[in-house]
Design a protein around this motif. Sequence first.
Motif, PDB file in Angstrom:
ATOM      1  N   UNK A 126       0.788  -1.156   0.047  1.00  0.00           N
ATOM      2  CA  UNK A 126      -0.148   0.137  -0.085  1.00  0.00           C
ATOM      3  C   UNK A 126       0.890   1.295  -0.056  1.00  0.00           C
ATOM      4  N   UNK A 127       0.720   1.899  -0.937  1.00  0.00           N
ATOM      5  CA  UNK A 127       1.494   3.487  -0.978  1.00  0.00           C
ATOM      6  C   UNK A 127       0.715   4.501  -0.210  1.00  0.00           C
ATOM      7  N   UNK A 128       1.641   5.161   0.332  1.00  0.00           N
ATOM      8  CA  UNK A 128       0.922   6.410   0.852  1.00  0.00           C
ATOM      9  C   UNK A 128       1.489   7.679   0.512  1.00  0.00           C
ATOM     10  N   UNK A 129       0.643   8.572   0.679  1.00  0.00           N
ATOM     11  CA  UNK A 129       1.198  10.064   0.376  1.00  0.00           C
ATOM     12  C   UNK A 129       1.027  10.809   1.933  1.00  0.00           C
ATOM     13  N   UNK A 130       1.984  11.826   1.978  1.00  0.00           N
ATOM     14  CA  UNK A 130       2.049  12.640   3.059  1.00  0.00           C
ATOM     15  C   UNK A 130       1.659  13.975   2.800  1.00  0.00           C
ATOM     16  N   UNK A 131       0.537  14.476   3.694  1.00  0.00           N
ATOM     17  CA  UNK A 131       0.193  15.898   3.590  1.00  0.00           C
ATOM     18  C   UNK A 131       1.051  16.708   4.623  1.00  0.00           C
ATOM     19  N   UNK A 132       1.878  17.607   4.156  1.00  0.00           N
ATOM     20  CA  UNK A 132       2.713  18.160   5.190  1.00  0.00           C
ATOM     21  C   UNK A 132       2.088  19.082   6.045  1.00  0.00           C
ATOM     22  N   UNK A 133       1.040  19.728   5.335  1.00  0.00           N
ATOM     23  CA  UNK A 133       0.284  20.722   6.217  1.00  0.00           C
ATOM     24  C   UNK A 133      -0.573  20.255   7.339  1.00  0.00           C
ATOM     25  N   UNK A 134      -1.431  19.266   7.237  1.00  0.00           N
ATOM     26  CA  UNK A 134      -1.952  18.308   8.169  1.00  0.00           C
ATOM     27  C   UNK A 134      -1.176  17.281   8.915  1.00  0.00           C
ATOM     28  N   UNK A 135       0.068  17.185   8.469  1.00  0.00           N
ATOM     29  CA  UNK A 135       0.898  16.201   9.201  1.00  0.00           C
ATOM     30  C   UNK A 135       0.034  14.664   9.239  1.00  0.00           C
ATOM     31  N   UNK A 136      -0.657  14.411   8.049  1.00  0.00           N
ATOM     32  CA  UNK A 136      -1.366  13.100   8.041  1.00  0.00           C
ATOM     33  C   UNK A 136      -0.935  12.519   6.617  1.00  0.00           C
ATOM     34  N   UNK A 137      -1.067  11.334   6.736  1.00  0.00           N
ATOM     35  CA  UNK A 137      -0.888  10.291   5.455  1.00  0.00           C
ATOM     36  C   UNK A 137      -2.353   9.796   5.104  1.00  0.00           C
ATOM     37  N   UNK A 138      -2.434   9.608   3.802  1.00  0.00           N
ATOM     38  CA  UNK A 138      -3.500   8.618   3.395  1.00  0.00           C
ATOM     39  C   UNK A 138      -3.078   7.839   2.128  1.00  0.00           C
ATOM     40  N   UNK A 139      -3.670   6.745   1.876  1.00  0.00           N
ATOM     41  CA  UNK A 139      -3.279   5.709   0.887  1.00  0.00           C
ATOM     42  C   UNK A 139      -3.727   6.187  -0.450  1.00  0.00           C
ATOM     43  N   UNK A 140      -2.690   6.238  -1.350  1.00  0.00           N
ATOM     44  CA  UNK A 140      -2.871   6.381  -2.783  1.00  0.00           C
ATOM     45  C   UNK A 140      -3.501   5.276  -3.525  1.00  0.00           C
ATOM     46  N   UNK A 141      -3.083   4.170  -3.373  1.00  0.00           N
ATOM     47  CA  UNK A 141      -3.330   2.914  -4.027  1.00  0.00           C
ATOM     48  C   UNK A 141      -2.647   1.645  -3.147  1.00  0.00           C
ATOM     49  N   UNK A 142      -2.939   0.480  -3.660  1.00  0.00           N
ATOM     50  CA  UNK A 142      -2.671  -0.712  -3.060  1.00  0.00           C
ATOM     51  C   UNK A 142      -2.308  -1.562  -4.355  1.00  0.00           C
ATOM     52  N   UNK A 143      -1.461  -2.623  -4.315  1.00  0.00           N
ATOM     53  CA  UNK A 143      -1.283  -3.706  -5.204  1.00  0.00           C
ATOM     54  C   UNK A 143      -0.647  -5.095  -4.554  1.00  0.00           C
ATOM     55  N   UNK A 144      -1.114  -6.142  -5.270  1.00  0.00           N
ATOM     56  CA  UNK A 144      -0.820  -7.494  -4.912  1.00  0.00           C
ATOM     57  C   UNK A 144       0.562  -7.711  -5.332  1.00  0.00           C
ATOM     58  N   UNK A 145       1.458  -8.036  -4.510  1.00  0.00           N
ATOM     59  CA  UNK A 145       2.880  -8.155  -4.843  1.00  0.00           C
ATOM     60  C   UNK A 145       3.169  -9.482  -5.592  1.00  0.00           C
ATOM     61  N   UNK A 146       3.714  -9.466  -6.630  1.00  0.00           N
ATOM     62  CA  UNK A 146       3.936 -10.867  -7.605  1.00  0.00           C
ATOM     63  C   UNK A 146       5.130 -11.696  -7.216  1.00  0.00           C
ATOM     64  N   UNK A 147       4.636 -12.806  -6.592  1.00  0.00           N
ATOM     65  CA  UNK A 147       5.779 -13.736  -6.185  1.00  0.00           C
ATOM     66  C   UNK A 147       5.907 -13.536  -4.815  1.00  0.00           C
ATOM     67  N   UNK A 148       7.179 -13.597  -4.461  1.00  0.00           N
ATOM     68  CA  UNK A 148       7.558 -13.664  -2.937  1.00  0.00           C
ATOM     69  C   UNK A 148       8.579 -12.310  -2.621  1.00  0.00           C
ATOM     70  N   UNK A 149       8.286 -11.593  -1.812  1.00  0.00           N
ATOM     71  CA  UNK A 149       9.364 -10.565  -1.310  1.00  0.00           C
ATOM     72  C   UNK A 149      10.206 -10.859  -0.681  1.00  0.00           C
TER      73      UNK A 149
END
Length: 359
Positions: free
Chosen positions: A141-164
């Motif tokens: 899951x990839x997150x973006x940081x909002x510097x003004x509010x000092x909060x993060x929200x998810x941009x998108x997610x993906x299933x990782x192919x194979x084994x990490x």
Amino acid sequence: MTVQLDRAAAAERHRIRPTLHLLPATPRTVHWGYFNPTQAPALTVKSGDIIQAEAITHHAGDAPDLMMDEAVTRIFTEIPEADRNPGVHIMTGPIHVEGAQPGDMLEVHYLQMTPRTRYGSNLAANWGHLFKEMGEKERVTIYEIDAMSQQAHALYAYDFPGRYDVPGKITNCPECDRQPALSGVRVPVRPHLGTAGVAPDVAGRVSTIPPGLHGGNIDNWRIGAGATMYYPVQVDGALFSIGDPHVSQGDGELSGTAIEASLNVMFQIYLRKDFRFPSPLLETPDCWIVHGFHEDLNVAMRNASVDMLKLLTEQQNLSRDDAYSLMSIAADFGVTQVVDGTQGIHVRIPRGVFPPRKD
């Protein structure tokens, strides 16, 4: 309660005129996956010096278009996979502290932690606590940081192919199956170092994955700006390194990772020869936190309890009986992490319960 300086040490600290050192992360100033007591230092400092260093996440390749710049790309491409072992974290350093000897303590004041980019990655990994329950699937899951509010929200997610299973994976995310995630959810940004510490006194490389008495992968989100850590020195020069930067994490680090994101970190190192403690000790503006480690969480709990008992008796001059009672009624125990082999417990005692010192 505070760790006191003796008069000579306090006077010497007032005379210090610190030097500011810059320590960028390059293929020559980082070591990937290990601490090593015989490694040549990337930087040499004196007690009281200030270091501005770059800490690079080994998860930058989860979204290379967002988390990798030219300097990060060089680290990923120039350090061969065969040299990324036995752990996974990119460590900046080591820093040689002049005069540091086994038995001393490093007092590290973390002054500032600033995200290098606006993005971070969380991996639900094969070493996560509920990997089997989640169908043995790994998901980013990839997150973006909002510097003004000092909060993060998810941009998108993906299933990782194979084994990490290789540190420094680079995913071609424009071709992956991006999915929406956590719509409307915001989490607080609290930048901190997941891994930092001195070189252990053992032969050869030591993995960055498990925490230990040298520090290492403690994964306590409170090790951020405004906090002070005390690390027991184990080899000459201490050889202190930082890495595994996070911008947010919950206690437990349940999925196996935090929001992993590169940070620019400013910190000041003091050498303490007048104070001893057996394990990494954390001081925040309002509390003291002692850490315990073991493969068995129950034993980690006992180790944290015994070291907190030592702190209360030696630094607050409580009897063992009084300290034991206070721990039961005022100390909060928590699970730091359960995903790094050696598991962690932290115990917090608020500083406000003690009367002001008269000395």
